[in-house]
Design an enzyme around this catalytic site. Structure first.
Site, short mmCIF file in Angstrom:
data_model
loop_
_atom_site.label_atom_id
_atom_site.label_comp_id
_atom_site.label_asym_id
_atom_site.label_seq_id
_atom_site.Cartn_x
_atom_site.Cartn_y
_atom_site.Cartn_z
N HIS A 110 0.80 -1.31 -0.07
CA HIS A 110 0.05 -0.04 -0.07
C HIS A 110 0.63 1.30 0.04
O HIS A 110 0.29 2.50 -0.22
CB HIS A 110 -0.95 -0.05 1.08
CG HIS A 110 -0.51 0.05 2.57
ND1 HIS A 110 -0.25 -0.78 3.50
CD2 HIS A 110 0.04 1.20 3.19
CE1 HIS A 110 0.25 -0.36 4.59
NE2 HIS A 110 0.40 0.81 4.49
N ASP B 282 0.01 -7.53 0.88
CA ASP B 282 0.62 -6.32 1.08
C ASP B 282 1.91 -6.20 1.51
O ASP B 282 2.32 -5.46 2.33
CB ASP B 282 -0.33 -5.63 2.66
CG ASP B 282 -0.08 -4.17 2.82
OD1 ASP B 282 0.40 -3.48 1.57
OD2 ASP B 282 -0.36 -3.76 3.80
N SER C 291 4.87 2.46 7.77
CA SER C 291 4.55 1.29 6.92
C SER C 291 5.53 0.80 6.25
O SER C 291 6.26 1.54 5.57
CB SER C 291 3.32 1.64 6.11
OG SER C 291 2.02 1.53 6.50
#
Length: 389
Positions: free
Chosen positions: A87, A126, A206
């Site tokens: 993402h 992901d 992230s």
């Protein structure tokens, strides 16, 4: 003499003070285990700035405004491969209609900036890989990869990355849960479980590593629960799961998943002890599972010759490999035949319920029809930790 006694007393006092200082310094060094872990892993951690096409700004594939998304990552090879979240790079700018041609700027732990591009990504897990397009003069520091299999709730972990554009940030906490189901946190499309931690993880974290006290990467920071009254609830992809994806991405730039055609659910037992059971709740027509005789209502006792008591046991043993044959030992509650008939003239052996049946199933490759565990789920506000400028 009095002088000699005074000198002796002064020497003893100095020795005691030196010994006290040594003990204090030793104690300080002894309890810096978090700093020691961060020192080992930090050089391999990077900040990513990804050129993106703003969502909703492109009509008919033309025009639109550009922005930048930021996230974190860590180097896994000396030739410049970097792991991050899908993402973080999913909206990388499209140049000439080709995937991965959007500009990526990698900032090393020491501040060195290097150009890169998106190598490959798998949105279902992901996980993504970014590749440096220009190598630095000195060898790249490579992260040490650990295992998440033996993690226990309560263990210390350290999160590294660039939250809110703050480079080289280190936060620490403990493992709150080692097997948080995606369905529990509103991520029903994820077949893998998550590590839950109270280490502070925010926007920009992230793709950064979650490390153990040996400085080994045991997870990929990916999300946190959002809300004004929520704190200390963040999630990471277990490294054992991520590494299976990474290996396929490195080789094939895509991920081919296994397919059995079984939907299963963990349930309370109806007849055996106090442990939970895994029951078949769905079988896809024409699937390897149907061909082997698996039926709705079967209680799976062993999968690949190992006992199971939860969905996790089965998912871990399926992994991301296919082409191999595994055995499923089940307790059946319905009349069934020991084996599907080869022809109407072949004598079939009827099994009356309840009975134990062992079946052999060959795992097939399938990218789109992966059977996910059937679990109850609830909607939770989940914040992906990669902000867009």
């Amino acid at each position: 003499s009095a002088v000699a006694a005074a000198v002796a007393s002064a020497v003893a006092a100095a020795h005691d003070e030196q010994a006290s200082n040594c003990i204090s310094e030793s104690a300080t060094r002894q309890f810096q285990f978090l700093a020691d872990a961060a020192d080992k892993a930090s050089p391999s951690v990077v900040n990513l700035k990804v050129d993106v096409q703003q969502r909703g700004a492109v009509i008919g594939g033309f025009g639109g405004t550009r922005g930048a998304a930021t996230g974190s990552g860590f180097i896994i090879s000396e030739d410049g491969l970097i792991v991050t979240n899908a993402h973080v790079v999913a909206h990388s700018a499209q140049m000439g209609g080709r995937f991965g041609q959007g500009a990526v700027t990698v900032t090393m732990w020491d501040g060195t900036k290097l150009p890169a591009s998106v190598h490959s990504m798998d949105q279902q897990s992901d996980v993504a890989l970014v590749k440096l397009t220009k190598m630095p003069a000195k060898p790249l520091p490579v992260a040490s990869i650990g295992s998440s299999a033996l993690l226990r709730p309560g263990e210390w972990v350290v999160a590294l990355g660039s939250p809110l554009h703050l480079m080289n940030t280190v936060t620490a906490g403990i493992v709150s849960s080692v097997a948080r189901q995606g369905s529990e946190i509103g991520m029903t499309d994820k077949r893998h479980e998550f590590i839950q931690t109270d280490a502070a993880i925010n926007g920009g974290n992230s793709g950064g590593p979650l490390i153990n006290l040996d400085g080994e990467v045991i997870g990929i920071n990916t999300a946190k629960l959002a809300g004004q009254q929520v704190s200390g609830i963040s999630f990471a992809i277990p490294m054992d799961t991520a590494w299976q994806v990474i290996k396929q991405l490195r080789t094939n730039r895509t991920v081919v998943r296994p397919y059995l055609g079984i939907k299963f659910s963990t349930a309370l037992p109806t007849r055996r002890g106090d442990s939970s059971e895994v029951r078949v709740v769905g079988v896809s027509p024409g699937s390897p599972a149907e061909g082997a005789g698996v039926k709705i209502g079967d209680t799976i006792l062993q999968f690949d010759n190992k006992p199971v008591s939860s969905n996790r046991d089965i998912l871990e043993r399926i992994g991301y490999s296919y082409g191999r044959t595994i055995t499923i030992r089940s307790l059946v509650d319905h009349p069934t035949y020991l084996a599907p008939p080869a022809s109407p003239n072949v004598l079939r052996t009827l099994i009356s319920p309840p009975n134990l049946v062992t079946r052999s199933v060959t795992i097939a490759p399938d990218q789109n029809n992966l059977a996910l565990p059937s679990l109850p789920h609830r909607t939770i506000a989940l914040h992906r930790t990669s902000p867009t400028d």
